[in-house]
Design an enzyme around this catalytic site. Structure first.
Site, PDB file in Angstrom:
ATOM      1  CE  LYS A 199      24.124 -31.453 -29.475  1.00 40.91           C
ATOM      2  NZ  LYS A 199      24.212 -32.855 -28.986  1.00 40.91           N
ATOM      3  CG  LEU A 221      33.671 -34.064 -29.865  1.00 34.01           C
ATOM      4  CD1 LEU A 221      32.437 -34.962 -29.849  1.00 34.01           C
ATOM      5  CD2 LEU A 221      34.359 -34.091 -28.511  1.00 34.01           C
ATOM      6  NE  ARG A 265      29.009 -37.210 -37.271  1.00 32.95           N
ATOM      7  CZ  ARG A 265      28.583 -36.865 -36.048  1.00 32.95           C
ATOM      8  NH1 ARG A 265      29.008 -35.727 -35.502  1.00 32.95           N
ATOM      9  NH2 ARG A 265      27.759 -37.644 -35.366  1.00 32.95           N
ATOM     10  NE  ARG A 288      16.663 -46.399 -31.866  1.00 31.69           N
ATOM     11  CZ  ARG A 288      17.114 -45.170 -31.696  1.00 31.69           C
ATOM     12  NH1 ARG A 288      18.423 -44.957 -31.747  1.00 31.69           N
ATOM     13  NH2 ARG A 288      16.288 -44.156 -31.485  1.00 31.69           N
ATOM     14  NE  ARG A 289      24.739 -49.630 -33.848  1.00 31.51           N
ATOM     15  CZ  ARG A 289      26.062 -49.582 -33.853  1.00 31.51           C
ATOM     16  NH1 ARG A 289      26.756 -50.706 -33.744  1.00 31.51           N
ATOM     17  NH2 ARG A 289      26.696 -48.431 -33.994  1.00 31.51           N
ATOM     18  N   GLY A 321      28.955 -44.263 -29.700  1.00 32.95           N
ATOM     19  CA  GLY A 321      29.459 -43.032 -30.301  1.00 32.95           C
ATOM     20  C   GLY A 321      30.909 -42.752 -29.939  1.00 32.95           C
ATOM     21  CG  LEU A 378      22.052 -40.265 -26.946  1.00 33.03           C
ATOM     22  CD1 LEU A 378      20.602 -40.022 -26.569  1.00 33.03           C
ATOM     23  CD2 LEU A 378      22.180 -41.481 -27.860  1.00 33.03           C
ATOM     24  N   GLY A 379      24.529 -37.979 -29.988  1.00 32.56           N
ATOM     25  CA  GLY A 379      24.809 -36.867 -30.880  1.00 32.56           C
ATOM     26  C   GLY A 379      24.801 -37.319 -32.320  1.00 32.56           C
ATOM     27  CE1 TYR A 402      24.790 -30.495 -33.440  1.00 33.28           C
ATOM     28  CE2 TYR A 402      25.899 -28.652 -32.379  1.00 33.28           C
ATOM     29  CZ  TYR A 402      25.769 -30.011 -32.590  1.00 33.28           C
ATOM     30  OH  TYR A 402      26.601 -30.877 -31.938  1.00 33.28           O
TER      31      TYR A 402
END
Length: 219
Positions: free
Chosen positions: A126, A149, A157, A34-35, A10, A70-71, A122
């Site tokens: 959190k 951010l 996005r 995962r990757r 991320g 994570l996000g 959201y």
């Protein structure tokens, strides 16, 4: 210091990896995901596998500090329950797994305005994640609550991109009373996280967006 990180692919996590690899006092970095990212440096190792059995995936991992970066968004996740899995339940499973391995510090990226009692889904998610972490008993728990951010993501996005464009255009006119909401560079959040981990101060603390900006101004 030895570190383990989840969310290294991320925006903030990528910068945390760079900060850790450049830091001489960090001797080992283990990323969980995962990757594979195919690390090119000796002190960076990977644990790739299912996120449903982190106890097995993290077995025998040695670390002093854990970083959770994570996000996602509800749109990308596909549903509110899928969003909760990534932004609430997965960080808690990660925290419990590293706690079992003896990790004493946990550093997690949350959000400005996080509140378990919020009417905003959201921010409520959190806030619930934060509350669950506080109950786990880490010697050091630091929660980082950044505003918007700044930085280049792999994924696009649209609304976030437009907000960043607007901010950069009007930055010289940014009103003083909105400083607490001022966007922050992802690399600066990462820098704050690594600095806190190296300091190793015990206790539970929240680094608000304004706190990170203030420390950056002093450095």
């Amino acid at each position: 210091m030895k570190a383990v990180i989840m969310g290294a692919t991320g925006l903030v996590g990528g910068w945390v990896i760079q900060e850790l690899l450049a830091e001489p006092r960090c001797t080992a970095v283990t990323s969980v995901g995962r990757r594979a990212q195919v690390p090119q440096v000796q002190k960076w190792k990977e644990r790739i596998g299912s996120m449903t059995d982190l106890d097995t995936l993290l077995k025998d991992v040695e670390a002093d500090a854990a970083f959770c970066c994570l996000g996602t968004t509800i749109k990308k996740a596909g549903s509110e329950s899928a969003f909760e899995e990534i932004d609430w339940h997965l960080p808690i499973r990660f925290a419990k797994a590293v706690r079992k391995q003896g990790v004493k510090q946990f550093h997690v990226v949350s959000s400005l305005g996080a509140d378990a009692a919020s009417k905003n889904f959201y921010l409520r998610t959190k806030g619930r994640m934060e509350d669950d972490l506080k109950a786990l008993g880490f010697e050091t728990l630091v929660i980082y609550r950044p505003s918007l951010l700044l930085g280049e993501r792999e994924e696009k996005r649209l609304m976030e991109h437009l907000s960043i464009k607007a901010y950069r255009w009007f930055e010289p006119l940014y009103p003083r009373f909105l400083q607490s909401w001022k966007p922050i560079e992802a690399k600066d959040v990462a820098r704050s996280m690594v600095a806190e981990a190296l300091a190793g101060k015990p206790g539970t603390r929240i680094q608000e967006n304004r706190d990170m900006h203030a420390k950056l101004a002093q450095s």
